[in-house]
Design a protein around this motif. Structure first.
Motif, PDB file in Angstrom:
ATOM      1  N   PHE A   1      13.344  -1.586   5.411  1.00  0.00           N
ATOM      2  CA  PHE A   1      12.976  -0.287   4.853  1.00  0.00           C
ATOM      3  C   PHE A   1      14.086   0.349   4.024  1.00  0.00           C
ATOM      4  O   PHE A   1      13.812   1.175   3.145  1.00  0.00           O
ATOM      5  N   TRP A   2      15.347  -0.028   4.285  1.00  0.00           N
ATOM      6  CA  TRP A   2      16.420   0.576   3.487  1.00  0.00           C
ATOM      7  C   TRP A   2      16.569  -0.083   2.111  1.00  0.00           C
ATOM      8  O   TRP A   2      17.444   0.297   1.337  1.00  0.00           O
ATOM      9  N   SER A   3      15.701  -1.024   1.805  1.00  0.00           N
ATOM     10  CA  SER A   3      15.677  -1.596   0.454  1.00  0.00           C
ATOM     11  C   SER A   3      14.726  -0.834  -0.456  1.00  0.00           C
ATOM     12  O   SER A   3      14.641  -1.117  -1.656  1.00  0.00           O
ATOM     13  N   VAL A   4      14.001   0.143   0.105  1.00  0.00           N
ATOM     14  CA  VAL A   4      13.045   0.924  -0.676  1.00  0.00           C
ATOM     15  C   VAL A   4      13.789   1.788  -1.689  1.00  0.00           C
ATOM     16  O   VAL A   4      14.811   2.406  -1.378  1.00  0.00           O
ATOM     17  N   THR A   5      13.269   1.816  -2.911  1.00  0.00           N
ATOM     18  CA  THR A   5      13.831   2.643  -3.972  1.00  0.00           C
ATOM     19  C   THR A   5      12.867   3.777  -4.303  1.00  0.00           C
ATOM     20  O   THR A   5      11.689   3.724  -3.937  1.00  0.00           O
ATOM     21  N   PRO A   6      13.324   4.805  -5.010  1.00  0.00           N
ATOM     22  CA  PRO A   6      12.405   5.873  -5.436  1.00  0.00           C
ATOM     23  C   PRO A   6      11.208   5.341  -6.210  1.00  0.00           C
ATOM     24  O   PRO A   6      10.099   5.877  -6.100  1.00  0.00           O
ATOM     25  N   ALA A   7      11.414   4.286  -6.996  1.00  0.00           N
ATOM     26  CA  ALA A   7      10.300   3.703  -7.754  1.00  0.00           C
ATOM     27  C   ALA A   7       9.233   3.157  -6.822  1.00  0.00           C
ATOM     28  O   ALA A   7       8.036   3.221  -7.119  1.00  0.00           O
ATOM     29  N   ASP A   8       9.656   2.593  -5.676  1.00  0.00           N
ATOM     30  CA  ASP A   8       8.689   2.080  -4.700  1.00  0.00           C
ATOM     31  C   ASP A   8       7.846   3.212  -4.132  1.00  0.00           C
ATOM     32  O   ASP A   8       6.653   3.046  -3.858  1.00  0.00           O
ATOM     33  N   LEU A   9       8.462   4.372  -3.950  1.00  0.00           N
ATOM     34  CA  LEU A   9       7.764   5.493  -3.329  1.00  0.00           C
ATOM     35  C   LEU A   9       6.753   6.139  -4.259  1.00  0.00           C
ATOM     36  O   LEU A   9       5.750   6.684  -3.804  1.00  0.00           O
ATOM     37  N   VAL A  10       7.007   6.079  -5.568  1.00  0.00           N
ATOM     38  CA  VAL A  10       6.109   6.729  -6.523  1.00  0.00           C
ATOM     39  C   VAL A  10       5.265   5.734  -7.298  1.00  0.00           C
ATOM     40  O   VAL A  10       4.353   6.131  -8.037  1.00  0.00           O
ATOM     41  N   GLY A  11       5.529   4.441  -7.109  1.00  0.00           N
ATOM     42  CA  GLY A  11       4.837   3.438  -7.920  1.00  0.00           C
ATOM     43  C   GLY A  11       3.606   2.841  -7.298  1.00  0.00           C
ATOM     44  O   GLY A  11       3.045   1.893  -7.819  1.00  0.00           O
ATOM     45  N   GLY A  12       3.204   3.364  -6.131  1.00  0.00           N
ATOM     46  CA  GLY A  12       1.968   2.870  -5.540  1.00  0.00           C
ATOM     47  C   GLY A  12       2.157   2.110  -4.264  1.00  0.00           C
ATOM     48  O   GLY A  12       1.248   2.013  -3.450  1.00  0.00           O
ATOM     49  N   SER A  13       3.333   1.500  -4.050  1.00  0.00           N
ATOM     50  CA  SER A  13       3.502   0.699  -2.851  1.00  0.00           C
ATOM     51  C   SER A  13       3.544   1.549  -1.599  1.00  0.00           C
ATOM     52  O   SER A  13       3.340   1.058  -0.509  1.00  0.00           O
ATOM     53  N   ALA A  14       3.777   2.835  -1.751  1.00  0.00           N
ATOM     54  CA  ALA A  14       3.820   3.706  -0.584  1.00  0.00           C
ATOM     55  C   ALA A  14       2.438   3.901   0.017  1.00  0.00           C
ATOM     56  O   ALA A  14       2.303   4.441   1.108  1.00  0.00           O
ATOM     57  N   TYR A  15       1.405   3.448  -0.689  1.00  0.00           N
ATOM     58  CA  TYR A  15       0.055   3.610  -0.178  1.00  0.00           C
ATOM     59  C   TYR A  15      -0.426   2.383   0.586  1.00  0.00           C
ATOM     60  O   TYR A  15      -1.600   2.239   0.876  1.00  0.00           O
ATOM     61  N   HIS A  16       0.506   1.498   0.895  1.00  0.00           N
ATOM     62  CA  HIS A  16       0.206   0.330   1.718  1.00  0.00           C
ATOM     63  C   HIS A  16      -0.366   0.795   3.048  1.00  0.00           C
ATOM     64  O   HIS A  16       0.148   1.716   3.663  1.00  0.00           O
ATOM     65  N   THR A  17      -1.458   0.183   3.496  1.00  0.00           N
ATOM     66  CA  THR A  17      -2.133   0.652   4.704  1.00  0.00           C
ATOM     67  C   THR A  17      -1.629  -0.066   5.936  1.00  0.00           C
ATOM     68  O   THR A  17      -1.109  -1.168   5.871  1.00  0.00           O
ATOM     69  N   ILE A  18      -1.836   0.587   7.075  1.00  0.00           N
ATOM     70  CA  ILE A  18      -1.469   0.002   8.358  1.00  0.00           C
ATOM     71  C   ILE A  18      -2.516  -1.032   8.738  1.00  0.00           C
ATOM     72  O   ILE A  18      -3.713  -0.769   8.683  1.00  0.00           O
ATOM     73  N   PRO A  19      -2.114  -2.245   9.145  1.00  0.00           N
ATOM     74  CA  PRO A  19      -3.065  -3.293   9.470  1.00  0.00           C
ATOM     75  C   PRO A  19      -3.895  -2.947  10.693  1.00  0.00           C
ATOM     76  O   PRO A  19      -3.482  -2.194  11.557  1.00  0.00           O
ATOM     77  N   GLN A  20      -5.095  -3.534  10.758  1.00  0.00           N
ATOM     78  CA  GLN A  20      -6.002  -3.296  11.872  1.00  0.00           C
ATOM     79  C   GLN A  20      -6.357  -4.610  12.546  1.00  0.00           C
ATOM     80  O   GLN A  20      -6.375  -5.673  11.930  1.00  0.00           O
ATOM     81  N   GLY A  21      -6.662  -4.511  13.839  1.00  0.00           N
ATOM     82  CA  GLY A  21      -7.169  -5.656  14.579  1.00  0.00           C
ATOM     83  C   GLY A  21      -6.132  -6.704  14.859  1.00  0.00           C
ATOM     84  O   GLY A  21      -5.026  -6.684  14.348  1.00  0.00           O
ATOM     85  N   GLY A  22      -6.510  -7.654  15.700  1.00  0.00           N
ATOM     86  CA  GLY A  22      -5.604  -8.743  16.040  1.00  0.00           C
ATOM     87  C   GLY A  22      -4.459  -8.275  16.888  1.00  0.00           C
ATOM     88  O   GLY A  22      -4.433  -7.189  17.430  1.00  0.00           O
ATOM     89  N   SER A  23      -3.454  -9.136  17.020  1.00  0.00           N
ATOM     90  CA  SER A  23      -2.300  -8.800  17.825  1.00  0.00           C
ATOM     91  C   SER A  23      -1.273  -8.079  16.990  1.00  0.00           C
ATOM     92  O   SER A  23      -1.373  -8.003  15.779  1.00  0.00           O
ATOM     93  N   SER A  24      -0.251  -7.565  17.672  1.00  0.00           N
ATOM     94  CA  SER A  24       0.810  -6.878  16.950  1.00  0.00           C
ATOM     95  C   SER A  24       1.563  -7.885  16.100  1.00  0.00           C
ATOM     96  O   SER A  24       1.547  -9.081  16.338  1.00  0.00           O
ATOM     97  N   HIS A  25       2.241  -7.359  15.055  1.00  0.00           N
ATOM     98  CA  HIS A  25       2.854  -8.238  14.061  1.00  0.00           C
ATOM     99  C   HIS A  25       4.296  -8.576  14.402  1.00  0.00           C
ATOM    100  O   HIS A  25       5.153  -8.631  13.540  1.00  0.00           O
ATOM    101  N   ASP A  26       4.587  -8.848  15.680  1.00  0.00           N
ATOM    102  CA  ASP A  26       5.926  -9.233  16.095  1.00  0.00           C
ATOM    103  C   ASP A  26       6.201 -10.657  15.640  1.00  0.00           C
ATOM    104  O   ASP A  26       5.345 -11.509  15.798  1.00  0.00           O
TER     105      ASP A  26
END
Length: 282
Positions: A257-282
């Motif tokens: 997460f500390w690789s995120v840049t301001p461009a990532d936050l305003v460029g659309g990637s911030a709208y990535h959704t939380i996954p559903q179903g299945g097991s946890s993503h460990d």
């Protein structure tokens, strides 16, 4: 303030901190069921302590529901229903304010720490947040004791100084940069920047908790941790910083997460959704 009184509580604080770091570090390193159980236990304890502070009777059906609400959310997350787990914040509002506040804090903080640990770089992600929060608290304490000076927010927390706040931000930024450098993930500049930002959130969480205690007329949220008070006293900064780190991870697209840049936050990637179903993503 004399030198001896400034440092009178340091030994007790350090002893408790060593135990906390040992237990938390072991669980973080092991991951899996041990880490999950620790977070679920902490979620339960946070609600217990918070509801006790506001004098909400717990040996009742309402009290039992309050205590187990975050646990149900945590178990749902561990079964892969992350979005549903986070959405359990909203129905808790039916309990009313201030009763719902400990439940909301427990859910947001606990789920964020579970989410971060179950990321591909989960160990490093949680370690980053922990190191930043610990460094912020430790540097603020040391700078405040050494340099003193004007108070930061005397009406909220008379013991906090501006020098301590500045020292805390410096420590948080340094810790973020060190973790980024040692882990070899992301880049050091991002570690320094987001370390400082998380440090601001950590200190804000501390001030909010101090304001709540002042309003309730209590010095500590509890007595569970010698030299530190209760769970909310010790983890107020973590409970504020972890949700931000979890949100940033949604914009990181598989990176830390500390690789995120301001461009990532305003460029659309911030709208990535939380996954559903299945097991946890460990």
């Amino acid at each position: 303030m004399s030198g001896s009184s400034r440092w009178s509580d340091l030994k007790l604080r350090l002893s408790s901190a060593v135990i906390l770091v040992t237990v938390a570090g072991t669980c973080l390193w092991q991951g899996g069921m041990i880490y999950n159980a620790l977070i679920l236990l902490a979620m339960f304890g946070l609600v217990w302590e918070g509801e006790t502070l506001i004098r909400q009777p717990l040996p009742t059906w309402r009290g039992i529901l309050l205590l187990f609400w975050p646990l149900v959310s945590g178990v749902a997350a561990l079964r892969g229903e992350w979005s549903g787990a986070f959405w359990m914040v909203w129905p808790s509002l039916v309990f009313g304010v201030p009763v719902c506040i400990p439940v909301i804090v427990s859910i947001l903080g606990g789920l964020s720490l579970l989410w971060l640990r179950h990321l591909p770089a989960g160990f490093e992600s949680v370690l980053f947040v922990l190191c930043v929060v610990i460094a912020s608290d430790s540097f603020a304490y040391l700078f405040g004791r050494i340099f003193g000076g004007p108070k930061l927010a005397p009406s909220i927390s008379p013991g906090k100084t501006r020098s301590g706040a500045i020292g805390g931000l410096m420590g948080a930024s340094l810790a973020g940069g060190v973790v980024a450098w040692l882990s070899g993930l992301g880049f050091v500049g991002g570690g320094l920047f987001w370390g400082a930002v998380l440090g601001i959130f950590s200190q804000s969480g501390d001030l909010i908790e101090s304001a709540a205690k002042r309003r309730l007329g209590v010095k500590d949220s509890g007595t569970l941790i010698p030299g530190h008070g209760g769970l909310l006293d010790r983890f107020d900064g973590l409970l504020a910083a972890a949700p931000l780190a979890a949100l940033l991870s949604l914009a990181a697209f598989g990176q830390v997460f500390w690789s995120v840049t301001p461009a990532d936050l305003v460029g659309g990637s911030a709208y990535h959704t939380i996954p559903q179903g299945g097991s946890s993503h460990d």
